[in-house]
Each structure stands twice: as C-alpha cells, then as structure tokens.
Design a protein around this motif. Structure first.
Motif, short mmCIF file in Angstrom:
data_model
loop_
_atom_site.label_atom_id
_atom_site.label_comp_id
_atom_site.label_asym_id
_atom_site.label_seq_id
_atom_site.Cartn_x
_atom_site.Cartn_y
_atom_site.Cartn_z
N PRO A 17 0.84 -1.20 0.00
CA PRO A 17 0.00 0.00 0.00
C PRO A 17 0.87 1.25 0.00
N VAL A 18 0.30 2.33 -0.40
CA VAL A 18 0.99 3.63 -0.39
C VAL A 18 1.22 4.04 1.06
N ASP A 19 2.43 4.52 1.35
CA ASP A 19 2.76 4.82 2.75
C ASP A 19 2.02 6.03 3.32
N SER A 20 1.36 6.80 2.48
CA SER A 20 0.61 7.97 2.98
C SER A 20 -0.87 7.66 3.21
N THR A 21 -1.24 6.38 3.16
CA THR A 21 -2.62 5.99 3.38
C THR A 21 -2.75 5.19 4.67
N PRO A 22 -3.93 5.15 5.26
CA PRO A 22 -4.13 4.36 6.49
C PRO A 22 -3.87 2.86 6.30
N ALA A 23 -3.97 2.37 5.08
CA ALA A 23 -3.77 0.94 4.82
C ALA A 23 -2.37 0.48 5.21
N ILE A 24 -1.41 1.39 5.20
CA ILE A 24 -0.03 1.02 5.54
C ILE A 24 0.08 0.56 6.99
N ASP A 25 -0.79 1.08 7.85
CA ASP A 25 -0.73 0.74 9.28
C ASP A 25 -1.08 -0.72 9.53
N ASP A 26 -1.92 -1.30 8.71
CA ASP A 26 -2.35 -2.68 8.91
C ASP A 26 -1.57 -3.68 8.05
N PHE A 27 -0.73 -3.20 7.16
CA PHE A 27 -0.01 -4.09 6.26
C PHE A 27 1.22 -4.65 6.98
N PRO A 28 1.48 -5.95 6.85
CA PRO A 28 2.64 -6.56 7.53
C PRO A 28 3.95 -6.27 6.79
N LEU A 29 4.41 -5.01 6.86
CA LEU A 29 5.60 -4.59 6.13
C LEU A 29 6.84 -5.40 6.48
N GLN A 30 7.04 -5.65 7.76
CA GLN A 30 8.24 -6.38 8.18
C GLN A 30 8.23 -7.80 7.63
N GLU A 31 7.11 -8.48 7.74
CA GLU A 31 7.01 -9.84 7.20
C GLU A 31 7.22 -9.84 5.68
N PHE A 32 6.61 -8.89 5.01
CA PHE A 32 6.75 -8.77 3.56
C PHE A 32 8.22 -8.62 3.18
N ASP A 33 8.91 -7.68 3.83
CA ASP A 33 10.31 -7.43 3.52
C ASP A 33 11.19 -8.63 3.86
N GLU A 34 10.92 -9.28 4.97
CA GLU A 34 11.69 -10.47 5.35
C GLU A 34 11.52 -11.59 4.32
N LEU A 35 10.31 -11.75 3.81
CA LEU A 35 10.09 -12.76 2.78
C LEU A 35 10.87 -12.44 1.51
N VAL A 36 10.85 -11.18 1.10
CA VAL A 36 11.60 -10.78 -0.10
C VAL A 36 13.08 -11.07 0.10
N GLN A 37 13.59 -10.80 1.29
CA GLN A 37 15.02 -11.03 1.57
C GLN A 37 15.38 -12.51 1.55
N GLN A 38 14.41 -13.39 1.72
CA GLN A 38 14.67 -14.84 1.73
C GLN A 38 14.74 -15.44 0.33
N LEU A 39 14.34 -14.70 -0.68
CA LEU A 39 14.39 -15.22 -2.05
C LEU A 39 15.83 -15.54 -2.42
N SER A 40 16.02 -16.64 -3.14
CA SER A 40 17.36 -17.02 -3.56
C SER A 40 17.48 -16.93 -5.07
N GLU A 41 18.69 -16.67 -5.52
CA GLU A 41 18.97 -16.59 -6.96
C GLU A 41 19.21 -17.98 -7.51
N PRO A 42 18.89 -18.21 -8.74
CA PRO A 42 18.23 -17.31 -9.67
C PRO A 42 16.71 -17.37 -9.51
N LEU A 43 16.06 -16.30 -9.86
CA LEU A 43 14.60 -16.26 -9.86
C LEU A 43 14.10 -16.71 -11.23
N GLU A 44 12.91 -17.20 -11.25
CA GLU A 44 12.22 -17.45 -12.51
C GLU A 44 11.65 -16.11 -13.00
#
Length: 110
Positions: A17-44
């Motif tokens: 969500p856009v960080d200037s909207t209330p939706a950002i407060d309920d979005f699991p940003l930390q979990e989302f970022d941690e999952l992205v960091q767990q991706l391994s190369e190469p990607l499809e």
C-alpha cells in the motif's frame, strides 16, 4: 522455504500500500520485507513479474520497501526483464526497473 513458496506467501499478503494511506498501518511490512530477503537466486521470470506487480502504484512509495522488490526482481537477465515488463502492472517497481534497465542497456551497448 523455496522461492515458489515465498512468492505464494507474498501474493497472499497483497500489493504494497501507499505509505501515505491508512492501509499502511495494517499491512505486515516487516514480514513482507523479510520474505523478499529470503528469495534465492536465480529467480524465474514469472517470479520477477509477481514481484513487480506487488509494488505500490506508480509515483508512490511504501516506506522504501519497493526497493527490495526492485533488487529482487532484477535477479534475472536484462533480456528476460525487458520481456516481462510488457506484462507488468503499472507499479512504482516497474517504473524504477524501466529507468534502471534503460540506463543499463545504454551503458552496456556503447
């Protein structure tokens, strides 16, 4: 966790969500970022496309996490990346990758 499982989990969390909207407060940003960091190369290429489509709308931000998506999605060849951009949604991640790809191709074809 393998890339397919991580991508499926990210999809279930939804687009950033856009960080200037209330939706950002309920979005699991930390979990989302941690999952992205767990991706391994190469990607499809299909995984890179999902990551691009999970970005916030063009010309917006999601607390800077869109950059994690940019860097992860770029873990495929420049040619494959250029090909999937035609199918990508109009997100800020797509916009950033398009600019970076233009610069990369300009600097590597001269």
């Amino acid at each position: 966790m393998d890339n397919a499982t991580i991508i499926a989990r990210l999809r279930s969390l939804g687009s950033l969500p856009v960080d200037s909207t209330p939706a950002i407060d309920d979005f699991p940003l930390q979990e989302f970022d941690e999952l992205v960091q767990q991706l391994s190369e190469p990607l499809e290429p299909s995984h890179s496309l999902v990551l691009i489509n999970l970005g916030p709308p063009r010309d917006t931000s999601a607390c800077g996490i869109e950059w994690s998506l940019v860097h992860a999605a770029e873990n495929i060849s420049a040619e494959a990346l250029r090909n999937i951009l035609h199918d990508a949604d109009d997100t800020e991640v797509r916009s950033l990758i398009e600019m970076r790809l233009i610069n990369y191709l300009k600097n590597n074809t001269e």
